[in-house]
Scaffold this motif. Structure first.
Motif, PDB file in Angstrom:
ATOM      1  N   THR A 113     -28.475 -22.412 -12.202  1.00 55.53           N
ATOM      2  CA  THR A 113     -28.798 -23.381 -11.150  1.00 55.53           C
ATOM      3  C   THR A 113     -28.991 -24.770 -11.736  1.00 55.53           C
ATOM      4  O   THR A 113     -28.487 -25.766 -11.195  1.00 55.53           O
ATOM      5  CB  THR A 113     -30.072 -22.951 -10.405  1.00 55.53           C
ATOM      6  OG1 THR A 113     -29.887 -21.638  -9.874  1.00 55.53           O
ATOM      7  CG2 THR A 113     -30.384 -23.908  -9.267  1.00 55.53           C
ATOM      8  N   ARG A 114     -29.703 -24.846 -12.849  1.00 52.73           N
ATOM      9  CA  ARG A 114     -29.919 -26.153 -13.481  1.00 52.73           C
ATOM     10  C   ARG A 114     -28.607 -26.744 -13.991  1.00 52.73           C
ATOM     11  O   ARG A 114     -28.388 -27.961 -13.888  1.00 52.73           O
ATOM     12  CB  ARG A 114     -30.923 -26.021 -14.636  1.00 52.73           C
ATOM     13  CG  ARG A 114     -32.348 -25.741 -14.171  1.00 52.73           C
ATOM     14  CD  ARG A 114     -33.343 -26.005 -15.290  1.00 52.73           C
ATOM     15  NE  ARG A 114     -33.181 -25.053 -16.380  1.00 52.73           N
ATOM     16  CZ  ARG A 114     -33.869 -23.929 -16.494  1.00 52.73           C
ATOM     17  NH1 ARG A 114     -34.743 -23.594 -15.569  1.00 52.73           N
ATOM     18  NH2 ARG A 114     -33.680 -23.114 -17.520  1.00 52.73           N
ATOM     19  N   ARG A 115     -27.713 -25.891 -14.527  1.00 53.08           N
ATOM     20  CA  ARG A 115     -26.410 -26.397 -14.987  1.00 53.08           C
ATOM     21  C   ARG A 115     -25.586 -26.916 -13.817  1.00 53.08           C
ATOM     22  O   ARG A 115     -24.895 -27.931 -13.931  1.00 53.08           O
ATOM     23  CB  ARG A 115     -25.633 -25.294 -15.717  1.00 53.08           C
ATOM     24  CG  ARG A 115     -26.213 -24.909 -17.062  1.00 53.08           C
ATOM     25  CD  ARG A 115     -25.160 -24.215 -17.942  1.00 53.08           C
ATOM     26  NE  ARG A 115     -24.550 -23.094 -17.271  1.00 53.08           N
ATOM     27  CZ  ARG A 115     -25.008 -21.851 -17.321  1.00 53.08           C
ATOM     28  NH1 ARG A 115     -26.116 -21.580 -17.999  1.00 53.08           N
ATOM     29  NH2 ARG A 115     -24.386 -20.872 -16.705  1.00 53.08           N
ATOM     30  N   ALA A 116     -25.653 -26.200 -12.689  1.00 51.89           N
ATOM     31  CA  ALA A 116     -24.901 -26.653 -11.518  1.00 51.89           C
ATOM     32  C   ALA A 116     -25.430 -27.979 -11.000  1.00 51.89           C
ATOM     33  O   ALA A 116     -24.659 -28.869 -10.624  1.00 51.89           O
ATOM     34  CB  ALA A 116     -24.983 -25.587 -10.416  1.00 51.89           C
ATOM     35  N   MET A 117     -26.750 -28.148 -11.005  1.00 58.81           N
ATOM     36  CA  MET A 117     -27.337 -29.398 -10.526  1.00 58.81           C
ATOM     37  C   MET A 117     -27.059 -30.547 -11.485  1.00 58.81           C
ATOM     38  O   MET A 117     -27.025 -31.713 -11.075  1.00 58.81           O
ATOM     39  CB  MET A 117     -28.843 -29.221 -10.345  1.00 58.81           C
ATOM     40  CG  MET A 117     -29.216 -28.217  -9.268  1.00 58.81           C
ATOM     41  SD  MET A 117     -30.994 -27.969  -9.124  1.00 58.81           S
ATOM     42  CE  MET A 117     -31.501 -29.559  -8.480  1.00 58.81           C
ATOM     43  N   ALA A 118     -26.867 -30.232 -12.762  1.00 57.30           N
ATOM     44  CA  ALA A 118     -26.565 -31.260 -13.759  1.00 57.30           C
ATOM     45  C   ALA A 118     -25.063 -31.512 -13.898  1.00 57.30           C
ATOM     46  O   ALA A 118     -24.651 -32.310 -14.740  1.00 57.30           O
ATOM     47  CB  ALA A 118     -27.149 -30.867 -15.106  1.00 57.30           C
ATOM     48  N   ASN A 119     -24.249 -30.793 -13.089  1.00 61.43           N
ATOM     49  CA  ASN A 119     -22.785 -30.945 -13.106  1.00 61.43           C
ATOM     50  C   ASN A 119     -22.191 -30.639 -14.475  1.00 61.43           C
ATOM     51  O   ASN A 119     -21.284 -31.318 -14.957  1.00 61.43           O
ATOM     52  CB  ASN A 119     -22.373 -32.367 -12.689  1.00 61.43           C
ATOM     53  CG  ASN A 119     -22.730 -32.654 -11.243  1.00 61.43           C
ATOM     54  OD1 ASN A 119     -22.734 -31.750 -10.419  1.00 61.43           O
ATOM     55  ND2 ASN A 119     -23.045 -33.906 -10.949  1.00 61.43           N
ATOM     56  N   VAL A 156     -26.345 -18.686  -5.621  1.00 58.75           N
ATOM     57  CA  VAL A 156     -26.318 -18.410  -7.056  1.00 58.75           C
ATOM     58  C   VAL A 156     -27.052 -17.093  -7.289  1.00 58.75           C
ATOM     59  O   VAL A 156     -28.220 -16.957  -6.927  1.00 58.75           O
ATOM     60  CB  VAL A 156     -26.985 -19.540  -7.862  1.00 58.75           C
ATOM     61  CG1 VAL A 156     -26.892 -19.253  -9.360  1.00 58.75           C
ATOM     62  CG2 VAL A 156     -26.338 -20.875  -7.543  1.00 58.75           C
ATOM     63  N   HIS A 157     -26.367 -16.131  -7.876  1.00 63.43           N
ATOM     64  CA  HIS A 157     -26.971 -14.819  -8.111  1.00 63.43           C
ATOM     65  C   HIS A 157     -26.322 -14.180  -9.331  1.00 63.43           C
ATOM     66  O   HIS A 157     -25.362 -14.725  -9.903  1.00 63.43           O
ATOM     67  CB  HIS A 157     -26.798 -13.915  -6.891  1.00 63.43           C
ATOM     68  CG  HIS A 157     -25.362 -13.572  -6.589  1.00 63.43           C
ATOM     69  ND1 HIS A 157     -24.769 -12.406  -7.009  1.00 63.43           N
ATOM     70  CD2 HIS A 157     -24.392 -14.256  -5.926  1.00 63.43           C
ATOM     71  CE1 HIS A 157     -23.517 -12.369  -6.605  1.00 63.43           C
ATOM     72  NE2 HIS A 157     -23.254 -13.491  -5.945  1.00 63.43           N
ATOM     73  N   ASN A 158     -26.834 -13.032  -9.723  1.00 65.10           N
ATOM     74  CA  ASN A 158     -26.273 -12.296 -10.860  1.00 65.10           C
ATOM     75  C   ASN A 158     -25.148 -11.380 -10.380  1.00 65.10           C
ATOM     76  O   ASN A 158     -25.306 -10.653  -9.398  1.00 65.10           O
ATOM     77  CB  ASN A 158     -27.359 -11.468 -11.551  1.00 65.10           C
ATOM     78  CG  ASN A 158     -28.257 -12.312 -12.429  1.00 65.10           C
ATOM     79  OD1 ASN A 158     -27.791 -13.049 -13.290  1.00 65.10           O
ATOM     80  ND2 ASN A 158     -29.563 -12.231 -12.195  1.00 65.10           N
ATOM     81  N   LYS A 159     -24.043 -11.420 -11.113  1.00 60.68           N
ATOM     82  CA  LYS A 159     -22.895 -10.572 -10.809  1.00 60.68           C
ATOM     83  C   LYS A 159     -22.940  -9.332 -11.686  1.00 60.68           C
ATOM     84  O   LYS A 159     -23.106  -9.427 -12.898  1.00 60.68           O
ATOM     85  CB  LYS A 159     -21.595 -11.351 -11.057  1.00 60.68           C
ATOM     86  CG  LYS A 159     -20.340 -10.547 -10.800  1.00 60.68           C
ATOM     87  CD  LYS A 159     -19.106 -11.371 -11.121  1.00 60.68           C
ATOM     88  CE  LYS A 159     -17.829 -10.582 -10.932  1.00 60.68           C
ATOM     89  NZ  LYS A 159     -16.627 -11.381 -11.295  1.00 60.68           N
ATOM     90  N   THR A 168     -23.249 -16.037 -11.215  1.00 62.26           N
ATOM     91  CA  THR A 168     -22.071 -16.495 -10.487  1.00 62.26           C
ATOM     92  C   THR A 168     -22.523 -17.234  -9.241  1.00 62.26           C
ATOM     93  O   THR A 168     -23.703 -17.199  -8.875  1.00 62.26           O
ATOM     94  CB  THR A 168     -21.164 -15.308 -10.112  1.00 62.26           C
ATOM     95  OG1 THR A 168     -19.953 -15.804  -9.536  1.00 62.26           O
ATOM     96  CG2 THR A 168     -21.857 -14.394  -9.107  1.00 62.26           C
ATOM     97  N   ALA A 169     -21.596 -17.910  -8.595  1.00 62.60           N
ATOM     98  CA  ALA A 169     -21.909 -18.677  -7.392  1.00 62.60           C
ATOM     99  C   ALA A 169     -20.845 -18.414  -6.330  1.00 62.60           C
ATOM    100  O   ALA A 169     -19.661 -18.316  -6.641  1.00 62.60           O
ATOM    101  CB  ALA A 169     -21.986 -20.166  -7.699  1.00 62.60           C
TER     102      ALA A 169
END
Length: 282
Positions: free
Chosen positions: A88-94, A172-175, A185-186
């Motif tokens: 989640t933090r990586r996605a928010m940081a692009n 965003v959850h675990n696959k 994964t998202a």
């Protein structure tokens, strides 16, 4: 150096811990079988959603994204909750390797101001420090048992009636990869307005109420699939964590037992030396 009494107490403590971890491993193994069955049923909902949005792409950009982070309230399962929080933090940081990499380039990526809905106290505590101001809703007590569609419907209903503005929802959850591995994964679900503006979706000539109902139902479907898959990943991770803990406890028992035997042998040798020395002196 530890005395024999201290080593004996430590041995007793580690043996008790080994019994507990073995019991928890057996419980997690039995729950994993049930969780995998529920996951297969939940995946059917997610696959249906994916096929719909694949064949009916939206032409409208979705700059406003709502993040739904799926975890749970329980621990003792390794770093499974940390993996979701980090993703989640990586996605928010692009970040390039974030779970959203490879999504529609016409859509704006998730940014640091995106609203967040968190399912589970573990990820809530981890994300609260860095994105607490973005929290819109938080849920707990979900996933204590196998998640149901009613749980997902409640979450979707509160999101829709909560006056949260969004164009699409990113879950965003675990696959679940295998019984010994998982990865974050998202999944992106388009909102009602994005569906209305889709030229491919307009072909069906649906009424506004039907489009609205479909958007709500697809959101509940995606949440349900994420909940069941995340629950299966959690049980798998807990079983593996308890298995590793049992092995570590066994190794520690062997090491302490060897240390105890050496100490006991040294004590007996010293006592014999004292006896022989005393007898020689007499």
């Amino acid at each position: 150096m530890a005395t024999l009494r201290e080593i004996e107490l430590r041995l007793k403590s580690v043996r008790n811990i080994e019994k507990i971890t073995k019991s928890m491993k057996m419980i997690a193994s039995s729950k994993l079988a049930k969780a995998q069955k529920a996951m297969e049923a939940g995946k059917a909902y997610g696959i249906a959603n994916k096929e719909v949005f694949t064949h009916v792409p939206s032409d409208k950009p979705t700059p406003n994204k709502l993040l739904i982070v799926v975890s749970s309230d329980k621990g003792l399962c390794g770093g499974i909750h940390s993996s979701v929080s980090k993703a989640t933090r990586r996605a928010m940081a692009n970040v390039e390797d974030s779970p959203l990499a490879g999504s529609n380039p016409n859509d704006a990526t998730v940014d640091a101001t995106s609203p967040i809905v968190v399912v589970g106290d573990k990820s809530k505590a981890q994300l609260l420090r860095v994105a607490g101001d973005n929290f819109q809703l938080t849920f707990n007590q979900i996933g204590r048992d196998i998640p149901t569609f009613a749980d997902a419907a409640i979450i979707a209903d509160l999101i829709i009636t909560g006056n949260i503005k969004y164009d699409s929802v990113v879950i965003v959850h675990n696959k679940f990869v295998s019984a010994i591995s998982y990865e974050p994964t998202a999944v992106e679900i388009k909102g009602e307005e994005a569906l209305k503006e889709s030229n491919a979706f307009k072909v069906y000539e649906n009424e506004d109420d039907a489009t609205k109902d479909f958007a709500e139902f697809s959101l509940a479907n995606a949440i349900y699939a994420a909940l069941t898959e995340g629950h299966a990943c959690e049980q798998s991770a807990r079983r593996n964590a308890m298995d590793n803990a049992s092995k570590n406890a066994k190794d520690m028992i062997n090491s302490l037992q060897m240390q105890y035997n050496r100490g006991r042998q040294a004590a007996i040798t010293n006592e014999l030396v004292d006896i022989i020395t005393g007898a020689s002196a007499l």
